[in-house]
Structures are given as C-alpha cells and as structure tokens.
Write an enzyme that holds these catalytic residues in place. Structure first.
Site, short mmCIF file in Angstrom:
data_model
loop_
_atom_site.label_atom_id
_atom_site.label_comp_id
_atom_site.label_asym_id
_atom_site.label_seq_id
_atom_site.Cartn_x
_atom_site.Cartn_y
_atom_site.Cartn_z
CE1 TYR A 2 35.27 42.93 38.16
CE2 TYR A 2 35.35 41.32 39.91
CZ TYR A 2 35.84 42.46 39.32
OH TYR A 2 36.89 43.14 39.89
NE ARG A 11 29.95 46.19 43.81
CZ ARG A 11 30.97 45.89 44.58
NH1 ARG A 11 31.63 46.85 45.22
NH2 ARG A 11 31.36 44.63 44.74
NE ARG A 30 37.36 42.08 17.97
CZ ARG A 30 37.67 43.26 17.43
NH1 ARG A 30 37.36 43.51 16.17
NH2 ARG A 30 38.29 44.19 18.14
CG HIS A 37 34.38 48.16 18.30
ND1 HIS A 37 35.03 47.29 17.48
CD2 HIS A 37 35.35 48.75 19.05
CE1 HIS A 37 36.34 47.35 17.71
NE2 HIS A 37 36.55 48.23 18.66
CE LYS A 62 33.58 43.68 42.11
NZ LYS A 62 34.98 44.06 42.23
CD GLU A 121 38.97 51.93 43.40
OE1 GLU A 121 38.24 51.39 44.24
OE2 GLU A 121 38.69 51.97 42.19
CG LEU A 168 33.87 48.87 42.89
CD1 LEU A 168 33.33 48.73 41.47
CD2 LEU A 168 34.36 47.54 43.40
N1 PDD Z 1 37.60 43.61 44.03
N2 PDD Z 1 38.05 48.68 44.31
C1 PDD Z 1 38.42 47.81 43.36
C2 PDD Z 1 39.14 48.32 42.15
C3 PDD Z 1 38.16 46.43 43.53
O1 PDD Z 1 38.51 45.57 42.57
C4 PDD Z 1 37.51 45.98 44.70
C5 PDD Z 1 37.19 44.53 44.96
C6 PDD Z 1 37.14 46.94 45.68
C7 PDD Z 1 36.44 46.55 46.96
O2 PDD Z 1 35.08 46.29 46.75
P1 PDD Z 1 34.27 45.28 47.69
O3 PDD Z 1 34.47 45.76 49.08
O4 PDD Z 1 32.87 45.43 47.23
O5 PDD Z 1 34.85 43.91 47.47
C8 PDD Z 1 37.43 48.28 45.43
C9 PDD Z 1 37.25 42.23 44.08
C10 PDD Z 1 37.35 41.60 45.42
C11 PDD Z 1 37.98 41.48 42.98
O6 PDD Z 1 38.13 42.06 41.92
O7 PDD Z 1 38.36 40.32 43.19
#
Ligand code: PDD
Length: 282
Positions: free
Chosen positions: A32, A51, A99, A101, A146, A178, A202
C-alpha cells in the site's frame, strides 16, 4: 458519500466489494501507499508511485497501472471527493484465488484507492510535543516493503496508546529503527541522526524531504541508527510521516527529552516544511 476506486470502477464506498477469497483478506498479501493531498494536489506523487513499484517488486507482484495510470485515477478520485486536503490510501493485493500459500497463476491483482479527509492534528502536538515510548521492534526483516500486513505495527501503536503516548519508537538489537507508523530522528550534539535506508526501515517519503530541508538549512545529518542510550540523551527527538508531517517528541518513556520543549532544529525544519507545502521549493 465518498467515492472509492476499485478495479477500474469509481463507486460509493458502501457499494465497493471485494471477495472473501482475496489474498489481501486471507493472507495479508498486498502492499500500500498513503499519499497526502494539499489543495487538491498530491504531494510528492512520483516518489510515492516509485516506492509502490519498489514494494511490488519486493513481493513479486505486477503493477496493475503505470505512473500515468495511477496519476489519473488519483486525480479523478480526489476531485470527486471535493479536492482540498485529503489522504489517499492505495492498496494492491495479489488478487482473488483459492487459499494457498503458493502464488496463484493468471490472477488479476485487486487495486483499491480511497481518500479520507486529513484530520488536523491537535494543536498541542506541535506546541508541546508528543509523548513516545520505546518498545522492541517485533516486525519481520523486510520493513522496507510497505506491506499491508500491519499486525506488529498495530500492536505496538496500541501499546503506545495504552501508555498515553502518541507513538512507539522501535528498538532492534539495541538501536532505534523507526516509529510504528513513522520514521524517527534524534539530535545529538546538533547533528540529526536517522536510521539508514535498509531493510529495517521504511524508506519514508517525508524522511527524504526532511533530510533535503535539513541540508538546505545548513544542518548536519547522518544516516546512522542511534542506540537506546543515545536516544535517552538526545537534545531533540522527532517523528515524520505523510499524515503527521514532522512532529517533536518531548517525552520519552515518561522522561523529558532535552529541555522537555520542542527544540530549535525542529522549529526551523517545521517552518521550512510548511513553506515547502505552500511553495513547493526547498
Ligand atoms: N505510514 N515507517 C512506517 C513503519 C510507516 O508506516 C510510515 C508511514 C513511515 C513514514 O513514511 P512516509 O513519510 O512515506 O509516510 C515510516 C503511513 C502514513 C500509514 O501507514 O498510514
């Protein structure tokens, strides 16, 4: 009623339906993006779409649209939902299949996009700074993808919430990676530290912008992870994300960070961030 995009159609959210056999539902098999929109214009769209491609490559999934295709979908949806400030949520799953894997063959991915109004953050987040707790990073070892599989992030964020904090800062092998839904920074002796872009974090789009703005402001930064101890002694701690921008953390595990007030480097960068949002220039 808000309009969403699902597999080529624009329709009211209540009418959009996905099969219970969708691999996103059964296996969390999808990726996503969250893209902020200001005044009807997607912010750093190209970077988000790049990304997305990177995440899709990471999970061996085809991209249902090219950059131009996604741009059109997003623009149409943002317009249909009244322009202004919105957060676009975009998700691609491997599609609908019995379903298993093992990846199905010849299955179309499910493409879903919705937009939500960007809720203004409580004013005190910036005035006083937010609270964070440190927790063990219990996520997998490919956090640069992501993925929609957010159970660990959700558990950790809830842990923060239960402790009266707004974010959980994650420690892996003694180093800060993070936040549960944000990138994180520590200022030590006037130098900004943030974890390097490897598989433990991320690659945040906001993080890239924050570092660009820091450079333009003549600040020094290092893409190096800090230890838990360095974090506790930091002058400033910040988090960043597309929906929360750049926020100061002024309480960590119940202790004041630095002076306990939002710090001077954060103040400068936040001002530059707001200017960039208006004018588009670093
Ligand atoms: N999440 N690290 C993680 C684990 C995140 O879920 C996010 C953002 C970021 C920051 O990335 P960016 O600057 O590209 O938004 C870092 C989004 C906002 C979410 O899951 O809603």
């Amino acid at each position: 009623m808000r309009t969403v995009f699902l597999n080529g159609d624009y329709l009211p959210a209540e009418q959009a339906q996905v099969s219970v056999l969708d691999r996103g539902f059964l296996l969390g098999d999808g990726v996503y993006e969250v893209i902020p929109v200001y005044n009807g214009l997607p912010f750093r769209l190209k970077e988000h779409l790049q990304r997305l491609q990177r995440s899709l490559n990471g999970v061996r999934m085809a991209n249902p649209y090219d950059e131009a295709g996604w741009s059109v979908i997003i623009s149409k949806l943002v317009k249909q939902n009244g322009d202004g400030d919105q957060a676009v949520y975009l998700q691609v799953t491997r599609g609908v299949a019995p379903r298993d894997h093992v990846f199905p063959e010849g299955v179309e991915p499910t493409a879903f996009v919705m937009t939500n109004p960007i809720k203004p953050l409580p004013e005190w987040y910036k005035q006083d700074g937010i609270k964070a707790i440190t927790v063990n990073d219990i996520r997998w070892s490919q956090c640069d993808i992501k993925a929609i599989t957010l159970l660990p992030n959700s558990l950790l964020r809830q842990q923060a919430q239960d402790a009266g904090a707004q974010e959980a800062l994650l420690l892996r092998d003694g180093y800060m990676t993070e936040g549960s839904a944000s990138n994180s920074y520590a200022v030590i002796d006037g130098v900004i530290f943030t974890a390097p872009k490897d598989e433990k974090v991320l690659p945040g789009i906001t993080r890239d912008l924050v570092l660009e703005l820091a450079q333009a402001a003549g600040m020094t930064y290092r893409e190096e992870a800090v230890t838990a101890e360095q974090l506790r002694n930091a002058e400033e701690i910040w988090i960043s994300s597309s929906t929360r921008e750049l926020l100061p953390v002024t309480t960590l595990d119940g202790q004041a960070v630095g002076t306990g007030r939002p710090g001077p480097l954060w103040q400068q960068l936040d001002a530059r961030y707001q200017r960039y949002k208006q004018e588009g220039e670093v």
